[in-house]
Scaffold this active site. Structure first.
Site, PDB file in Angstrom:
ATOM      1  N   GLU A   3      53.888  50.673  42.527  1.00 43.51           N
ATOM      2  CA  GLU A   3      55.286  50.358  42.201  1.00 43.51           C
ATOM      3  C   GLU A   3      55.338  50.038  40.699  1.00 43.51           C
ATOM      4  O   GLU A   3      54.556  49.218  40.210  1.00 43.51           O
ATOM      5  CB  GLU A   3      55.774  49.131  42.986  1.00 43.51           C
ATOM      6  CG  GLU A   3      56.071  49.417  44.451  1.00 43.51           C
ATOM      7  CD  GLU A   3      56.517  48.160  45.224  1.00 43.51           C
ATOM      8  OE1 GLU A   3      57.369  48.289  46.111  1.00 43.51           O
ATOM      9  OE2 GLU A   3      55.993  47.059  44.948  1.00 43.51           O
ATOM     10  N   SER A  59      52.842  40.750  42.839  1.00 50.08           N
ATOM     11  CA  SER A  59      53.373  41.379  44.048  1.00 50.08           C
ATOM     12  C   SER A  59      54.798  40.937  44.346  1.00 50.08           C
ATOM     13  O   SER A  59      55.411  41.470  45.268  1.00 50.08           O
ATOM     14  CB  SER A  59      52.465  41.064  45.233  1.00 50.08           C
ATOM     15  OG  SER A  59      52.159  39.702  45.262  1.00 50.08           O
ATOM     16  N   ASN A  93      56.779  44.887  49.637  1.00 50.93           N
ATOM     17  CA  ASN A  93      56.525  43.546  50.171  1.00 50.93           C
ATOM     18  C   ASN A  93      57.749  42.907  50.804  1.00 50.93           C
ATOM     19  O   ASN A  93      57.617  42.020  51.650  1.00 50.93           O
ATOM     20  CB  ASN A  93      55.942  42.642  49.082  1.00 50.93           C
ATOM     21  CG  ASN A  93      54.470  42.934  48.878  1.00 50.93           C
ATOM     22  OD1 ASN A  93      53.832  43.531  49.743  1.00 50.93           O
ATOM     23  ND2 ASN A  93      53.935  42.531  47.749  1.00 50.93           N
ATOM     24  N   HIS A 112      52.302  47.513  40.153  1.00 57.00           N
ATOM     25  CA  HIS A 112      51.881  46.877  41.401  1.00 57.00           C
ATOM     26  C   HIS A 112      51.080  47.843  42.272  1.00 57.00           C
ATOM     27  O   HIS A 112      51.646  48.783  42.857  1.00 57.00           O
ATOM     28  CB  HIS A 112      53.120  46.347  42.146  1.00 57.00           C
ATOM     29  CG  HIS A 112      52.775  45.599  43.386  1.00 57.00           C
ATOM     30  ND1 HIS A 112      53.542  45.619  44.516  1.00 57.00           N
ATOM     31  CD2 HIS A 112      51.710  44.810  43.669  1.00 57.00           C
ATOM     32  CE1 HIS A 112      52.967  44.871  45.439  1.00 57.00           C
ATOM     33  NE2 HIS A 112      51.861  44.374  44.945  1.00 57.00           N
TER      34      HIS A 112
HETATM   35  N1  CAA Z   1      37.847  49.867  49.342  1.00 55.86           N
HETATM   36  C1  CAA Z   1      37.825  51.130  48.914  1.00 55.86           C
HETATM   37  N2  CAA Z   1      38.125  52.198  49.700  1.00 55.86           N
HETATM   38  C2  CAA Z   1      38.408  51.941  50.981  1.00 55.86           C
HETATM   39  C3  CAA Z   1      38.423  50.633  51.514  1.00 55.86           C
HETATM   40  C4  CAA Z   1      38.113  49.571  50.632  1.00 55.86           C
HETATM   41  N3  CAA Z   1      38.141  48.300  51.021  1.00 55.86           N
HETATM   42  N4  CAA Z   1      38.755  50.709  52.819  1.00 55.86           N
HETATM   43  C5  CAA Z   1      38.929  51.998  53.103  1.00 55.86           C
HETATM   44  N5  CAA Z   1      38.732  52.745  51.987  1.00 55.86           N
HETATM   45  C6  CAA Z   1      38.828  54.205  51.882  1.00 55.86           C
HETATM   46  C7  CAA Z   1      37.636  54.836  52.552  1.00 55.86           C
HETATM   47  O1  CAA Z   1      36.555  54.962  51.649  1.00 55.86           O
HETATM   48  C8  CAA Z   1      38.179  56.178  52.964  1.00 55.86           C
HETATM   49  O2  CAA Z   1      38.195  57.047  51.872  1.00 55.86           O
HETATM   50  P1  CAA Z   1      37.701  58.562  52.047  1.00 55.86           P
HETATM   51  O3  CAA Z   1      38.597  59.148  53.102  1.00 55.86           O
HETATM   52  O4  CAA Z   1      37.910  59.145  50.692  1.00 55.86           O
HETATM   53  O5  CAA Z   1      36.293  58.457  52.468  1.00 55.86           O
HETATM   54  C9  CAA Z   1      39.659  55.879  53.299  1.00 55.86           C
HETATM   55  O6  CAA Z   1      39.965  54.653  52.615  1.00 55.86           O
HETATM   56  C10 CAA Z   1      39.870  55.711  54.779  1.00 55.86           C
HETATM   57  O7  CAA Z   1      39.001  54.693  55.219  1.00 55.86           O
HETATM   58  P2  CAA Z   1      38.338  54.631  56.653  1.00 55.86           P
HETATM   59  O8  CAA Z   1      38.257  56.002  57.241  1.00 55.86           O
HETATM   60  O9  CAA Z   1      37.092  53.823  56.568  1.00 55.86           O
HETATM   61  O10 CAA Z   1      39.303  53.706  57.481  1.00 55.86           O
HETATM   62  P3  CAA Z   1      40.768  53.946  57.950  1.00 55.86           P
HETATM   63  O11 CAA Z   1      41.113  55.379  58.099  1.00 55.86           O
HETATM   64  O12 CAA Z   1      40.890  53.044  59.101  1.00 55.86           O
HETATM   65  O13 CAA Z   1      41.650  53.397  56.738  1.00 55.86           O
HETATM   66  C11 CAA Z   1      42.782  51.764  55.501  1.00 55.86           C
HETATM   67  C12 CAA Z   1      41.504  52.118  56.224  1.00 55.86           C
HETATM   68  C13 CAA Z   1      42.974  52.708  54.290  1.00 55.86           C
HETATM   69  C14 CAA Z   1      42.628  50.324  54.996  1.00 55.86           C
HETATM   70  C15 CAA Z   1      43.976  51.921  56.504  1.00 55.86           C
HETATM   71  O14 CAA Z   1      43.747  51.128  57.622  1.00 55.86           O
HETATM   72  C16 CAA Z   1      45.307  51.545  55.906  1.00 55.86           C
HETATM   73  O15 CAA Z   1      45.950  52.313  55.216  1.00 55.86           O
HETATM   74  N6  CAA Z   1      45.778  50.301  56.210  1.00 55.86           N
HETATM   75  C17 CAA Z   1      47.016  49.764  55.677  1.00 55.86           C
HETATM   76  C18 CAA Z   1      46.762  49.195  54.333  1.00 55.86           C
HETATM   77  C19 CAA Z   1      48.026  48.653  53.722  1.00 55.86           C
HETATM   78  O16 CAA Z   1      49.098  48.645  54.277  1.00 55.86           O
HETATM   79  N7  CAA Z   1      47.875  48.169  52.496  1.00 55.86           N
HETATM   80  C20 CAA Z   1      48.952  47.554  51.756  1.00 55.86           C
HETATM   81  C21 CAA Z   1      48.816  46.079  51.814  1.00 55.86           C
HETATM   82  S1  CAA Z   1      50.146  45.292  50.953  1.00 55.86           S
HETATM   83  C22 CAA Z   1      49.590  45.179  49.396  1.00 55.86           C
HETATM   84  O17 CAA Z   1      48.492  45.457  49.048  1.00 55.86           O
HETATM   85  C23 CAA Z   1      50.595  44.694  48.436  1.00 55.86           C
HETATM   86  C24 CAA Z   1      50.653  43.278  48.199  1.00 55.86           C
HETATM   87  O18 CAA Z   1      51.146  42.920  47.135  1.00 55.86           O
HETATM   88  C25 CAA Z   1      50.290  42.251  49.176  1.00 55.86           C
END
Ligand code: CAA
Length: 281
Positions: A150, A117, A188, A138
């Protein structure tokens, strides 16, 4: 490309394994301990079961996807893979040792990608004799839901290698964005300092954790607040990335907040340990 190796079965590794197997690839995964191998497959199984409940896939499709996944603690399992994606611990020295081992083991034409990351692809590639075939891929957490990958070229990565993983990201239903090698890449460098700042706001007593997250959800339309996001990513990972930004740029604006350091020392890493800024059951 038929067979893809994945190293690491943490949150990211398991998500990557799932997405690859769902898209028809045979996946060979390796973790250091058998409990991690089993735990990785259990995470994928649980996610696929949720998809069956939501009627997104059938139970038969779930079984077929799982049948494409094979795990071992022995690194030899990835020996004849066409591509290997490393999603192991975010620590430069252990990544370099792992890449040197893979370089000896894998087919000469195999591409080895890292899901790092924030670390330097060029430095990881320097531990191998095939720096042209080392690339950053990524993914974002949760991998099955997040559209971005990415794609990072190190200084010696070939265009052919880059094009191959760009194509793979598209086959997986993701949108690849090509970025130059730089600490934290694009996402990030923006996201992690935001989480760090939110910890500072909390420590200063400007608002409580719920207030801070609600403010950003309702005031900036973020799907989740910065503190809940830190808990999702893992505060150990957040701290590691802040440290990379801070040491690479030497700019005080990237100094990790002491509250995050304290929480990591206390083992309050977020969702994976049951407590971070919030408590999880
Ligand atoms: N695993 C698999 N799928 C998941 C999941 C998980 N843990 N959590 C949610 N999903 C899927 C659900 O199955 C759902 O899919 P469908 O629409 O196909 O059914 C979809 O995501 C939406 O989920 P929900 O309706 O349950 O929940 P939500 O609408 O509140 O979304 C979320 C949840 C996708 C996590 C949303 O809150 C979100 O986008 N959050 C931000 C996440 C983010 O910014 N991630 C980047 C982090 S930084 C990183 O990863 C990089 C690094 O190097 C640190």
């Amino acid at each position: 490309m038929k067979k893809i190796g994945v190293l690491g079965t943490g949150t990211m590794g398991a998500g990557i394994i799932q997405v690859l197997a769902q898209n028809g690839y045979e996946v060979v995964l390796r973790a250091r301990r058998q409990t991690s191998v089993d735990g990785g497959i259990a995470k994928v199984t649980k996610n696929l079961e949720k998809m069956v409940t939501k009627e997104k896939i059938t139970a038969a499709e779930k079984d077929e996807i799982l049948s494409r996944i094979h795990g071992s603690t022995d690194i030899e399992i990835v020996k004849d893979a066409d591509l290997i994606i490393e999603a192991a611990t975010e620590e430069m020295e252990s990544k370099k040792a792992l890449f040197a081992e893979l370089d000896e083991l894998c087919k000469p034409e195999a591409i080895i990608a890292t899901n790092t990351s924030s670390l330097s692809i060029t430095e990881i590639a320097a531990a191998t004799k095939r720096p042209d075939k080392i690339v950053g891929m990524h993914f974002f957490n949760p991998v099955p839901a997040m559209k971005l990958v990415e794609i990072i070229k190190g200084m010696l990565t070939s265009d052919e290698t880059r094009d191959t993983v760009v194509e793979l990201a598209k086959i997986l239903g993701k949108t690849p964005v090509e970025v130059e090698e730089a600490p934290g890449f694009v996402v990030n460098r923006i996201l992690i300092p935001m989480i760090n700042e939110a910890a500072g706001i909390l420590a200063d007593g400007v608002a409580d954790a719920e207030g801070i997250d609600n403010a950003m959800k309702l005031g900036a339309n973020h799907p989740m607040g910065p503190l809940a996001l830190g808990d999702l990513i893992g505060l150990d990972v957040v701290l590691a990335i802040m440290n990379v930004l801070y040491t690479e740029y030497g700019d005080p604006k990237y100094r990790p907040h002491v509250l995050i350091k304290k929480m990591v020392r206390a083992g309050k890493l977020g969702q994976k340990t049951g407590e971070g800024f919030f408590v999880y059951n």
